[in-house]
Design a protein around this motif. Sequence first.
Motif, PDB file in Angstrom:
ATOM      1  N   LEU A 185       0.787  -1.228   0.000  1.00 27.32           N
ATOM      2  CA  LEU A 185       0.000   0.000   0.000  1.00 27.32           C
ATOM      3  C   LEU A 185       0.826   1.288   0.000  1.00 27.32           C
ATOM      4  CD1 LEU A 185      -2.835  -1.029   2.485  1.00 27.32           C
ATOM      5  CD2 LEU A 185      -2.862  -1.069  -0.017  1.00 27.32           C
ATOM      6  N   ILE A 186       2.081   1.234   0.493  1.00 26.33           N
ATOM      7  CA  ILE A 186       2.911   2.454   0.503  1.00 26.33           C
ATOM      8  C   ILE A 186       3.627   2.574  -0.845  1.00 26.33           C
ATOM      9  CG2 ILE A 186       4.887   3.589   1.570  1.00 26.33           C
ATOM     10  CD1 ILE A 186       4.103   2.375   4.200  1.00 26.33           C
ATOM     11  N   PRO A 187       3.352   3.621  -1.614  1.00 22.86           N
ATOM     12  CA  PRO A 187       3.869   3.724  -2.990  1.00 22.86           C
ATOM     13  C   PRO A 187       5.372   3.502  -3.145  1.00 22.86           C
ATOM     14  CG  PRO A 187       2.221   5.402  -2.623  1.00 22.86           C
ATOM     15  CD  PRO A 187       2.453   4.734  -1.291  1.00 22.86           C
ATOM     16  N   PRO A 188       6.256   4.143  -2.342  1.00 21.26           N
ATOM     17  CA  PRO A 188       7.695   3.906  -2.559  1.00 21.26           C
ATOM     18  C   PRO A 188       8.095   2.451  -2.357  1.00 21.26           C
ATOM     19  CG  PRO A 188       7.348   5.856  -1.212  1.00 21.26           C
ATOM     20  CD  PRO A 188       6.028   5.168  -1.310  1.00 21.26           C
ATOM     21  N   LEU A 189       7.575   1.814  -1.317  1.00 20.78           N
ATOM     22  CA  LEU A 189       7.895   0.407  -1.068  1.00 20.78           C
ATOM     23  C   LEU A 189       7.312  -0.479  -2.162  1.00 20.78           C
ATOM     24  CD1 LEU A 189       7.295   0.128   2.792  1.00 20.78           C
ATOM     25  CD2 LEU A 189       9.481   0.255   1.588  1.00 20.78           C
ATOM     26  N   ARG A 190       6.094  -0.175  -2.587  1.00 22.38           N
ATOM     27  CA  ARG A 190       5.428  -0.978  -3.609  1.00 22.38           C
ATOM     28  C   ARG A 190       6.108  -0.837  -4.967  1.00 22.38           C
ATOM     29  NH1 ARG A 190       0.542   1.310  -3.666  1.00 22.38           N
ATOM     30  NH2 ARG A 190       1.008   2.615  -5.463  1.00 22.38           N
ATOM     31  N   ASN A 191       6.375   0.382  -5.364  1.00 21.56           N
ATOM     32  CA  ASN A 191       6.859   0.624  -6.724  1.00 21.56           C
ATOM     33  C   ASN A 191       8.348   0.370  -6.901  1.00 21.56           C
ATOM     34  OD1 ASN A 191       4.246   1.436  -7.369  1.00 21.56           O
ATOM     35  ND2 ASN A 191       4.662   3.581  -6.899  1.00 21.56           N
ATOM     36  N   GLN A 192       9.132   0.555  -5.845  1.00 20.09           N
ATOM     37  CA  GLN A 192      10.583   0.424  -5.976  1.00 20.09           C
ATOM     38  C   GLN A 192      11.120  -0.910  -5.470  1.00 20.09           C
ATOM     39  OE1 GLN A 192      12.592   3.882  -4.357  1.00 20.09           O
ATOM     40  NE2 GLN A 192      10.973   5.256  -5.077  1.00 20.09           N
ATOM     41  N   ILE A 193      10.371  -1.591  -4.615  1.00 21.71           N
ATOM     42  CA  ILE A 193      10.865  -2.855  -4.059  1.00 21.71           C
ATOM     43  C   ILE A 193       9.938  -4.020  -4.415  1.00 21.71           C
ATOM     44  CG2 ILE A 193      11.460  -4.105  -1.945  1.00 21.71           C
ATOM     45  CD1 ILE A 193      12.168  -1.445  -0.667  1.00 21.71           C
ATOM     46  N   LEU A 197      10.412  -6.845  -7.790  1.00 24.17           N
ATOM     47  CA  LEU A 197      10.760  -8.209  -7.418  1.00 24.17           C
ATOM     48  C   LEU A 197       9.646  -9.183  -7.794  1.00 24.17           C
ATOM     49  CD1 LEU A 197      12.371  -7.616  -3.902  1.00 24.17           C
ATOM     50  CD2 LEU A 197      13.548  -8.207  -6.028  1.00 24.17           C
ATOM     51  N   PHE A 198       8.406  -8.784  -7.531  1.00 24.20           N
ATOM     52  CA  PHE A 198       7.276  -9.649  -7.850  1.00 24.20           C
ATOM     53  C   PHE A 198       7.161  -9.859  -9.359  1.00 24.20           C
ATOM     54  CE2 PHE A 198       2.692 -10.331  -8.635  1.00 24.20           C
ATOM     55  CZ  PHE A 198       2.502 -11.471  -7.867  1.00 24.20           C
ATOM     56  N   ALA A 199       7.316  -8.783 -10.118  1.00 22.43           N
ATOM     57  CA  ALA A 199       7.207  -8.885 -11.584  1.00 22.43           C
ATOM     58  C   ALA A 199       8.316  -9.761 -12.155  1.00 22.43           C
ATOM     59  CB  ALA A 199       7.261  -7.488 -12.206  1.00 22.43           C
ATOM     60  N   THR A 200       9.533  -9.644 -11.614  1.00 22.55           N
ATOM     61  CA  THR A 200      10.644 -10.474 -12.094  1.00 22.55           C
ATOM     62  C   THR A 200      10.360 -11.950 -11.846  1.00 22.55           C
ATOM     63  OG1 THR A 200      12.243  -8.714 -11.661  1.00 22.55           O
ATOM     64  CG2 THR A 200      13.104 -10.958 -11.835  1.00 22.55           C
ATOM     65  N   ALA A 201       9.922 -12.287 -10.630  1.00 20.75           N
ATOM     66  CA  ALA A 201       9.603 -13.680 -10.313  1.00 20.75           C
ATOM     67  C   ALA A 201       8.430 -14.177 -11.145  1.00 20.75           C
ATOM     68  CB  ALA A 201       9.282 -13.812  -8.823  1.00 20.75           C
TER      69      ALA A 201
END
Length: 216
Positions: A185-193, A197-201
């Motif tokens: 839910l927090i944009p910086p954590l969601r978009n940068q971390i 990682l989720f998309a790569t996996a």
Amino acid sequence: MLQNIISPVFIFQFVAVVVSLTVHEFAHAWTADRLGDRTPRVAGRVTLNPVAHLEPLGLIMILFAPIGWAKPVPLNGANFRHPRRSLLLVAAAGPVANLILAAICVTLLRFVPPPTSFGASVNDFLLQLLRWGFIVNVSLFVFNLIPIPPLDGSRIVASLLPSRLAYSYSRLELYGPFILFLFVLIPPLRNQIFLPLFATALNWVASWLALAPWMV
């Protein structure tokens, strides 16, 4: 909102999510039952009836928000002959079931002909349903292997750790849901971390399934 709900894409998503979550939870319950814990059977969870497994709010969240859930399968580790090994197998059963469903979907996609003027609606329906089945099941497989409680990945990690470390790791159970919500839910954590990682996996698993030689 109403237009989105009655759209064909939403219907395909809804069917894929309901089937995938149901099979995921059934796999947990069936595996525990086979390994000696009858708690899921007594709770009515060794079934493919979606009503037994789905949580209404969790289902709505997974369809309209970045995160959702189903009813957790009740377990009693004391009923297992080999608790650590059995708990690992039970935890892995859900994601593995989703991986198998994804493999079935991508395999069947190879045999559905592209839509033509004759039978176009039937072929297009099958293609869309199988595509969404593939996407949803790969997503559930990857997401549930994240080693943050209460996801299955945390159960697997805890079963592999030495007893002392497993106990310390299990204490994250109190904070796991909050950690997940923070990442989602927090944009910086969601978009940068989280999302990279989720998309790569996700892409790696999807590519492997589509190219696996045993599925050609």
